[in-house]
Scaffold this motif. Structure first.
Motif, PDB file in Angstrom:
ATOM      1  N   ARG A   1       0.788  -1.240   0.000  1.00 55.90           N
ATOM      2  CA  ARG A   1       0.000   0.000   0.000  1.00 55.90           C
ATOM      3  C   ARG A   1       0.819   1.290   0.000  1.00 55.90           C
ATOM      4  NH1 ARG A   1      -5.317  -0.036   2.585  1.00 55.90           N
ATOM      5  NH2 ARG A   1      -4.474   1.373   4.154  1.00 55.90           N
ATOM      6  N   VAL A   2       2.063   1.234   0.489  1.00 50.26           N
ATOM      7  CA  VAL A   2       2.880   2.445   0.571  1.00 50.26           C
ATOM      8  C   VAL A   2       4.305   2.180   0.110  1.00 50.26           C
ATOM      9  CG1 VAL A   2       1.518   3.452   2.456  1.00 50.26           C
ATOM     10  CG2 VAL A   2       3.544   2.116   2.985  1.00 50.26           C
TER      11      VAL A   2
ATOM     12  N   GLN B   1     -10.362  11.316   0.960  1.00 48.25           N
ATOM     13  CA  GLN B   1     -11.740  11.030   1.349  1.00 48.25           C
ATOM     14  C   GLN B   1     -11.760  10.252   2.661  1.00 48.25           C
ATOM     15  OE1 GLN B   1     -14.352  12.204  -0.645  1.00 48.25           O
ATOM     16  NE2 GLN B   1     -12.646  13.205  -1.716  1.00 48.25           N
ATOM     17  N   ASP B   2     -12.926  10.161   3.264  1.00 46.66           N
ATOM     18  CA  ASP B   2     -13.067   9.418   4.516  1.00 46.66           C
ATOM     19  C   ASP B   2     -12.556   7.988   4.375  1.00 46.66           C
ATOM     20  OD1 ASP B   2     -14.157  11.644   5.731  1.00 46.66           O
ATOM     21  OD2 ASP B   2     -16.237  10.929   5.604  1.00 46.66           O
ATOM     22  N   GLU B   3     -12.786   7.378   3.214  1.00 46.49           N
ATOM     23  CA  GLU B   3     -12.344   5.992   3.030  1.00 46.49           C
ATOM     24  C   GLU B   3     -10.821   5.865   2.935  1.00 46.49           C
ATOM     25  OE1 GLU B   3     -13.785   7.369  -1.134  1.00 46.49           O
ATOM     26  OE2 GLU B   3     -14.590   7.490   0.884  1.00 46.49           O
ATOM     27  N   ASP B   4     -10.114   6.992   2.842  1.00 47.16           N
ATOM     28  CA  ASP B   4      -8.654   6.979   2.819  1.00 47.16           C
ATOM     29  C   ASP B   4      -8.032   7.082   4.208  1.00 47.16           C
ATOM     30  OD1 ASP B   4      -8.522   6.912  -0.048  1.00 47.16           O
ATOM     31  OD2 ASP B   4      -8.958   9.073  -0.068  1.00 47.16           O
ATOM     32  N   ALA B   5      -8.849   7.165   5.241  1.00 43.55           N
ATOM     33  CA  ALA B   5      -8.339   7.397   6.601  1.00 43.55           C
ATOM     34  C   ALA B   5      -7.316   6.339   7.021  1.00 43.55           C
ATOM     35  CB  ALA B   5      -9.491   7.451   7.604  1.00 43.55           C
ATOM     36  N   GLU B   6      -7.597   5.087   6.778  1.00 41.12           N
ATOM     37  CA  GLU B   6      -6.669   4.024   7.171  1.00 41.12           C
ATOM     38  C   GLU B   6      -5.346   4.142   6.413  1.00 41.12           C
ATOM     39  OE1 GLU B   6      -6.329  -0.834   7.047  1.00 41.12           O
ATOM     40  OE2 GLU B   6      -8.332   0.061   7.186  1.00 41.12           O
ATOM     41  N   LEU B   7      -5.416   4.432   5.138  1.00 44.04           N
ATOM     42  CA  LEU B   7      -4.212   4.587   4.316  1.00 44.04           C
ATOM     43  C   LEU B   7      -3.389   5.786   4.785  1.00 44.04           C
ATOM     44  CD1 LEU B   7      -2.480   3.751   1.905  1.00 44.04           C
ATOM     45  CD2 LEU B   7      -4.039   5.074   0.434  1.00 44.04           C
ATOM     46  N   LEU B   8      -4.045   6.891   5.116  1.00 46.61           N
ATOM     47  CA  LEU B   8      -3.333   8.073   5.609  1.00 46.61           C
ATOM     48  C   LEU B   8      -2.656   7.778   6.944  1.00 46.61           C
ATOM     49  CD1 LEU B   8      -5.915  10.827   4.646  1.00 46.61           C
ATOM     50  CD2 LEU B   8      -3.802  10.216   3.446  1.00 46.61           C
ATOM     51  N   GLY B   9      -3.320   7.028   7.793  1.00 51.53           N
ATOM     52  CA  GLY B   9      -2.692   6.599   9.046  1.00 51.53           C
ATOM     53  C   GLY B   9      -1.491   5.714   8.793  1.00 51.53           C
ATOM     54  N   GLU B  10      -1.599   4.847   7.796  1.00 48.73           N
ATOM     55  CA  GLU B  10      -0.473   3.980   7.443  1.00 48.73           C
ATOM     56  C   GLU B  10       0.722   4.794   6.950  1.00 48.73           C
ATOM     57  OE1 GLU B  10       0.556  -0.038   4.857  1.00 48.73           O
ATOM     58  OE2 GLU B  10      -1.521   0.642   5.008  1.00 48.73           O
ATOM     59  N   LEU B  11       0.467   5.899   6.245  1.00 46.86           N
ATOM     60  CA  LEU B  11       1.566   6.768   5.809  1.00 46.86           C
ATOM     61  C   LEU B  11       2.354   7.270   7.014  1.00 46.86           C
ATOM     62  CD1 LEU B  11       0.200   9.159   3.016  1.00 46.86           C
ATOM     63  CD2 LEU B  11       1.731   7.218   2.759  1.00 46.86           C
TER      64      LEU B  11
END
Length: 115
Positions: free
Chosen positions: A23-24, A53-63
């Protein structure tokens, strides 16, 4: 799409990878602003924080968690480092694919924001 970071993700442009999962991706900046300067990007194209978007929250946290892990692996976690996410032209964003800069390896000046 003519996004340089998407081309790096796809392997069309080489990079000095320091971390990668499904993912990253984290790689060294080609114009470092500090002794340690690494970019952490999602493999999913999101132009900037304004397009997240809201659905990107987990991905942004992973960053952010990846940035923490990379800082530790590069030996700058104990002495300290800066995370930067530029948004839009006035925020200094140059590449429109969301990314976090990890800057460290020396005492950083500049921003004097008290928290």
């Amino acid at each position: 799409m003519d996004c340089i970071f998407c081309k790096i993700v796809n392997g069309d442009i080489p990079s000095q990878k320091v971390f990668e999962n499904d993912r990253v991706l984290a790689f060294r900046d080609i114009q470092p602003a500090a002794p340690t300067h690494v970019l952490v990007i999602p493999k999913k194209h999101i132009a900037s924080m304004n397009e997240a978007q809201d659905e990107d929250a987990e991905l942004l946290g992973e960053l952010l968690l990846t940035a923490k892990k990379v800082a530790a692996e590069l030996g700058i976690a104990e002495s300290g480092y800066r995370l930067v996410n530029n948004v839009g032209p006035n925020g200094g964003q140059v590449v429109y694919h969301i990314h976090v800069h990890i800057l460290g390896g020396e005492k950083l000046g500049g921003l004097n924001v008290k928290a």
